[in-house]
Structures are given as C-alpha cells and as structure tokens.
Design a protein around this motif. Structure first.
Motif, mmCIF file in Angstrom:
data_model
loop_
_atom_site.group_PDB
_atom_site.id
_atom_site.type_symbol
_atom_site.label_atom_id
_atom_site.label_comp_id
_atom_site.label_asym_id
_atom_site.label_seq_id
_atom_site.Cartn_x
_atom_site.Cartn_y
_atom_site.Cartn_z
ATOM 1 N N ALA A 1 0.634 -1.074 0.495
ATOM 2 C CA ALA A 1 -0.139 0.081 -0.353
ATOM 3 C C ALA A 1 1.115 0.952 -0.232
ATOM 4 C CB ALA A 1 -0.907 0.340 1.026
ATOM 5 N N LEU A 2 0.027 2.406 -1.017
ATOM 6 C CA LEU A 2 1.431 3.293 -1.260
ATOM 7 C C LEU A 2 1.020 4.634 -0.246
ATOM 8 C CD1 LEU A 2 1.391 3.513 -5.149
ATOM 9 C CD2 LEU A 2 3.717 2.420 -3.370
ATOM 10 N N PHE A 3 2.148 5.561 0.566
ATOM 11 C CA PHE A 3 1.879 6.753 1.465
ATOM 12 C C PHE A 3 2.437 7.496 0.311
ATOM 13 C CE2 PHE A 3 0.044 2.734 3.762
ATOM 14 C CZ PHE A 3 -0.780 3.295 5.208
ATOM 15 N N ARG A 4 1.922 8.528 0.480
ATOM 16 C CA ARG A 4 2.222 9.785 0.286
ATOM 17 C C ARG A 4 2.407 10.709 1.630
ATOM 18 N NH1 ARG A 4 -0.637 10.940 -3.139
ATOM 19 N NH2 ARG A 4 -2.486 12.426 -1.936
ATOM 20 N N ALA A 5 3.051 11.100 2.288
ATOM 21 C CA ALA A 5 3.271 12.003 3.978
ATOM 22 C C ALA A 5 2.581 12.113 4.656
ATOM 23 C CB ALA A 5 2.370 13.388 3.409
ATOM 24 N N GLY A 6 2.835 10.061 4.652
ATOM 25 C CA GLY A 6 2.127 10.042 6.370
ATOM 26 C C GLY A 6 1.225 9.147 6.509
ATOM 27 N N ASN A 7 0.256 9.240 4.316
ATOM 28 C CA ASN A 7 -1.188 8.824 4.190
ATOM 29 C C ASN A 7 -0.916 8.183 3.696
ATOM 30 O OD1 ASN A 7 -2.317 10.343 6.424
ATOM 31 N ND2 ASN A 7 -3.040 12.262 5.253
ATOM 32 N N TYR A 8 -2.523 6.804 3.635
ATOM 33 C CA TYR A 8 -2.374 6.615 2.801
ATOM 34 C C TYR A 8 -3.032 7.338 1.414
ATOM 35 C CZ TYR A 8 -4.629 2.706 0.405
ATOM 36 O OH TYR A 8 -5.308 1.435 -0.447
ATOM 37 N N THR A 9 -2.337 6.176 0.392
ATOM 38 C CA THR A 9 -3.306 7.145 -1.362
ATOM 39 C C THR A 9 -4.371 6.186 -2.036
ATOM 40 O OG1 THR A 9 -1.500 5.843 -2.243
ATOM 41 C CG2 THR A 9 -0.206 7.898 -1.371
ATOM 42 N N GLY A 10 -4.895 5.791 -1.381
ATOM 43 C CA GLY A 10 -5.463 4.850 -2.014
ATOM 44 C C GLY A 10 -5.242 3.240 -2.814
ATOM 45 N N ILE A 11 -3.911 3.267 -3.631
ATOM 46 C CA ILE A 11 -3.953 2.646 -4.194
ATOM 47 C C ILE A 11 -2.580 2.123 -3.950
ATOM 48 C CG2 ILE A 11 -2.158 3.516 -7.562
ATOM 49 C CD1 ILE A 11 -3.326 6.055 -7.167
ATOM 50 N N ASP A 12 -2.582 1.395 -4.497
ATOM 51 C CA ASP A 12 -1.216 -0.657 -4.378
ATOM 52 C C ASP A 12 -0.832 -1.116 -4.791
ATOM 53 O OD1 ASP A 12 -2.569 -0.632 -1.988
ATOM 54 O OD2 ASP A 12 -4.490 -1.516 -2.955
ATOM 55 N N LEU A 13 0.711 -1.210 -4.936
ATOM 56 C CA LEU A 13 1.652 -1.949 -5.779
ATOM 57 C C LEU A 13 0.738 -3.318 -5.892
ATOM 58 C CD1 LEU A 13 4.985 -0.792 -5.369
ATOM 59 C CD2 LEU A 13 3.208 0.132 -7.602
ATOM 60 N N SER A 14 1.856 -4.021 -7.553
ATOM 61 C CA SER A 14 1.122 -5.661 -7.317
ATOM 62 C C SER A 14 2.643 -5.823 -6.051
ATOM 63 C CB SER A 14 1.059 -6.262 -8.465
ATOM 64 O OG SER A 14 1.829 -6.043 -9.325
ATOM 65 N N MET A 15 2.416 -7.706 -5.966
ATOM 66 C CA MET A 15 3.673 -7.770 -5.832
ATOM 67 C C MET A 15 5.102 -8.031 -6.492
ATOM 68 S SD MET A 15 3.211 -9.976 -2.390
ATOM 69 C CE MET A 15 4.783 -11.174 -2.552
ATOM 70 N N THR A 16 4.617 -8.216 -7.525
ATOM 71 C CA THR A 16 5.354 -7.894 -8.880
ATOM 72 C C THR A 16 5.975 -6.537 -8.815
ATOM 73 O OG1 THR A 16 4.897 -9.525 -9.907
ATOM 74 C CG2 THR A 16 6.108 -8.174 -11.229
ATOM 75 N N SER A 17 4.983 -5.741 -9.017
ATOM 76 C CA SER A 17 5.720 -4.362 -8.984
ATOM 77 C C SER A 17 6.608 -3.891 -7.822
ATOM 78 C CB SER A 17 4.282 -3.607 -9.226
ATOM 79 O OG SER A 17 3.726 -3.649 -10.467
ATOM 80 N N THR A 18 5.973 -4.326 -6.343
ATOM 81 C CA THR A 18 6.769 -4.475 -5.180
ATOM 82 C C THR A 18 7.934 -4.867 -5.311
ATOM 83 O OG1 THR A 18 4.140 -4.140 -3.699
ATOM 84 C CG2 THR A 18 6.505 -5.162 -2.573
ATOM 85 N N LYS A 19 8.057 -5.602 -5.631
ATOM 86 C CA LYS A 19 9.609 -6.091 -6.081
ATOM 87 C C LYS A 19 10.603 -5.132 -6.720
ATOM 88 C CE LYS A 19 8.167 -11.275 -6.708
ATOM 89 N NZ LYS A 19 8.748 -12.341 -6.755
ATOM 90 N N MET A 20 9.983 -4.767 -7.979
ATOM 91 C CA MET A 20 10.641 -4.281 -8.969
ATOM 92 C C MET A 20 10.741 -2.668 -8.006
ATOM 93 S SD MET A 20 12.107 -4.061 -11.643
ATOM 94 C CE MET A 20 10.910 -5.120 -12.446
ATOM 95 N N ALA A 21 9.993 -2.076 -7.703
ATOM 96 C CA ALA A 21 9.832 -0.964 -7.073
ATOM 97 C C ALA A 21 11.555 -1.143 -6.393
ATOM 98 C CB ALA A 21 8.882 -0.522 -5.882
ATOM 99 N N MET A 22 10.914 -1.907 -5.020
ATOM 100 C CA MET A 22 12.214 -2.083 -4.091
ATOM 101 C C MET A 22 13.879 -2.078 -4.538
ATOM 102 S SD MET A 22 10.667 -5.162 -1.940
ATOM 103 C CE MET A 22 11.964 -5.333 -0.363
#
Length: 367
Positions: free
Chosen positions: A204-225
């Motif tokens: 789950a993606l957070f901006r400035a301490g708040n949840y944005t309402g947008i998520d990354l999939s498992m694959t996208s999470t590993k890619m982002a890391m």
C-alpha cells in the motif's frame, strides 16, 4: 562484628524490587489492529489487540492461544485507557511485533495518531507495520490458521516476506519520524483475505504519512524495491513469455540515476539498473541452452522487465508517492533545478524512464 554490622546496615539501605510486576499479571500485546469506523460521532477509532497466551504450560512448551480484546474511542490514548479497564492485568506493549492498519485508518493521519506510542514506556519502536484491505478486527477474529494463532501467522508471514525481499520493511519508528521528512514516502506490506486464506497482496502506497488509496502488486513491489536501492540482490522475479514461464534470481543489482535538464529545469530522469541474474527456470527446456537461445531469452526478459518497471514507476507517479526517493536525489545533486520545482505538483508529470540492462550469468540448466 564490625563487618557484620556494615552488612546489616547495607541490607536496610537496599530498595529491593518494590515496583516489580509479576509476569502472570502482565497482558502482553502481540498484534495490534487499528480501524476507523464511518460513524459520525467522536468514537470512530477501533483498536483490536491480540494477546498471546500459553495454557497447560510445562518445561519446554505448552499450548499456545490468543485472547482478542477491542475498544472504540476518539484517539489511540483513549482506546488504550479503555482497554486497561477491560483487563485484569497490566496491558503492556513491550512484546508487540506487528501493527496492522485498516485502509480507512491509514487514510487519515495515521502517523499523527501513532506518535503516542513513542512516549509509552517499553513500546517496541522496531515493530513492523502492515495494511489490511478490510477491517482488521474481522481479520483477528479468525483466531487460527494452519494450527497457528492468527497473530503468530501474520507476524511470521510479514517477517518472512521482509527476509526474502518480497516487501519493504517499515518499522513504527521509521513511520512516525517519516512524517517529518519531506523526502520520505512509504510502501507498507498489504495483507489480503481470499476466502479462508490470508496472504500478502503487494504493498500500500503512502504519501506524506497518509495512504494514497493506490497499491502495488507483488511483482511491482519487488520491482520498486530494486529501483530504489543503489545496490542489491537476492530477489526472485517471475515472468511469462511465449507460453513459457521463467524465473530469475538477481545475484547483483546496481542503479544509476541520470538527470537531463535545460534552463535549470528537469526534462527527464533515467533510472539505469544493471542486473546480473541466474536463470532458475528456463521455461519448458531442461537442457543446457545454446548461446543463441540464451541471447534471445535475455533480450525478451529485458524487454519484459523494462515494461514492468515502467508500469511500476507510472503507478508510483499516479499515487504521487515518491517511494524511490527521487526528491532526495535531486535536492542533493541537482539543487539548481530543484529550486525551480514544486515537487508534489511536478513529480506526477515528470518523464521518468527506467532502463534495465540484464545479464544472464548461467546456462539455464535445471538441477
């Protein structure tokens, strides 16, 4: 005689354990769930605490169990006080291993709400954080999964996911302080429930301490890391090409950031990622691959990973979540351009191009 007298006087001077608390009297929280109700009154926060228990205890073991208690109040402090009233023993947070946010709670200044935990004695600030896509109180009511208590199941699941680089590690301490850091956005592990199963579902993606309402999939999470770290490795990636599945083990990764600008304005950011990988699953083939075949697979995998990386970056920009910490990079090394930017307005519109360069180190033999 003189020595004996000194010893007796010293015994009276010792304070002893006057403030001791017997372990039997402690109620040790293990997993803490935080939800926010949609009610219009002030008591719109719900706190659920899973307390691990051990019955039929004997030397070397016992029967693990779990006690679930909850309360509703207008703040975290109010809930903690109400929970204290419900317990016969003393509620303590020194064994808390995991905090789970419901999405509604995560969307409404959770970092501000959590600050009080930094002022509670013995509160473990290294406890992990996660998000559940439904009400956490309902999740904890499951009590058991696979003969484990739901609390222990969730703690082990998140711990292993962090260990094997499936999800970022975010602690309570990092999350509370991150609100004060203008260059820090988070991706928290996302827990999902499918039928009777509970599993990791990305981040789950957070901006400035708040949840944005947008998520990354498992694959996208590993890619982002991978795109975030300067150097790294130890990540499995799976992909499907030409009706065959491929799995690669990233042995080494190295990232470079190239910023293009003109007239003190940034026109493009290139994220160059060099990956040295081992081909673990080479599709339907169980034989050593020819160099021509390896070159073909390497090109196809490179194209596929670049597409995945681009989708990941676009999702981060859509959420206006700077998980990759590009703002920190620009502020440190491109300050002239940074001075002319309004980051939160400009970031979603920036041209950010990932460029993955893949090198397969082995021949794809299945052992």
């Amino acid at each position: 005689m003189k020595k004996q007298l000194i010893f007796i006087i010293m015994m009276f001077m010792l304070c002893g354990c006057w403030d001791q608390v017997n372990i039997q009297e402690l109620q040790m929280s293990d997993v803490i769930g935080l939800d926010r109700n949609k009610k219009s009154d002030n008591e719109n926060m719900k706190m659920s605490i899973a307390i691990s228990t051990l019955s039929e205890a004997h030397q070397g073991g016992g029967k693990p169990g779990m006690q679930l208690i909850s309360s509703e109040g207008y703040s975290l402090a109010d809930n903690i006080e109400k929970l204290d009233y419900k317990l016969s023993g003393n509620l303590t947070f020194n064994q808390s291993r995991l905090y789970i946010f419901g999405k509604l709670f995560a969307s409404n200044t959770p970092a501000e709400e959590m600050k009080i935990l930094g002022r509670i004695p013995n509160s473990p600030l290294n406890a992990n954080l996660a998000v559940f896509d439904e009400e956490v109180s309902e999740l904890l009511k499951m009590e058991k999964i696979d003969s484990k208590t739901i609390a222990n199941y969730l703690v082990v699941m998140i711990t292993n996911a962090i260990k094997y680089n499936y999800t970022p590690k975010v602690t309570l301490f990092q999350f509370i302080l991150g609100k004060q850091d203008p260059f820090k956005d988070f991706a928290l592990p996302l827990i999902k429930k499918k039928g009777e199963d509970v599993q990791l579902g990305g981040s789950a993606l957070f901006r400035a301490g708040n949840y944005t309402g947008i998520d990354l999939s498992m694959t996208s999470t590993k890619m982002a890391m991978l795109l975030k770290e300067r150097k790294g490795g130890g990540v499995y990636l799976n992909t499907q090409l030409d009706d065959s599945s491929y799995q690669i083990w990233i042995q080494k990764s190295k990232k470079h950031i190239h910023v293009k600008s003109s007239d003190n304005k940034i026109s493009e950011i290139n994220l160059i990622l060099h990956l040295q990988v081992n081909l673990i699953d080479s599709g339907k083939s169980n034989k050593a691959l020819s160099q021509t075949k390896l070159d073909s697979i390497q090109k196809k995998l490179t194209d596929d990973l670049n597409q995945q990386a681009l989708q990941t970056v676009q999702t981060l920009q859509k959420a206006n979540c700077d998980f990759l910490e590009l703002a920190r990079e620009l502020h440190a090394y491109h300050y002239k351009e940074w001075e002319h930017m309004n980051w939160r307005e400009d970031y979603p519109k920036l041209i950010i191009r990932p460029d993955i360069k893949l090198q397969i180190l082995n021949s794809g033999v299945m052992l």
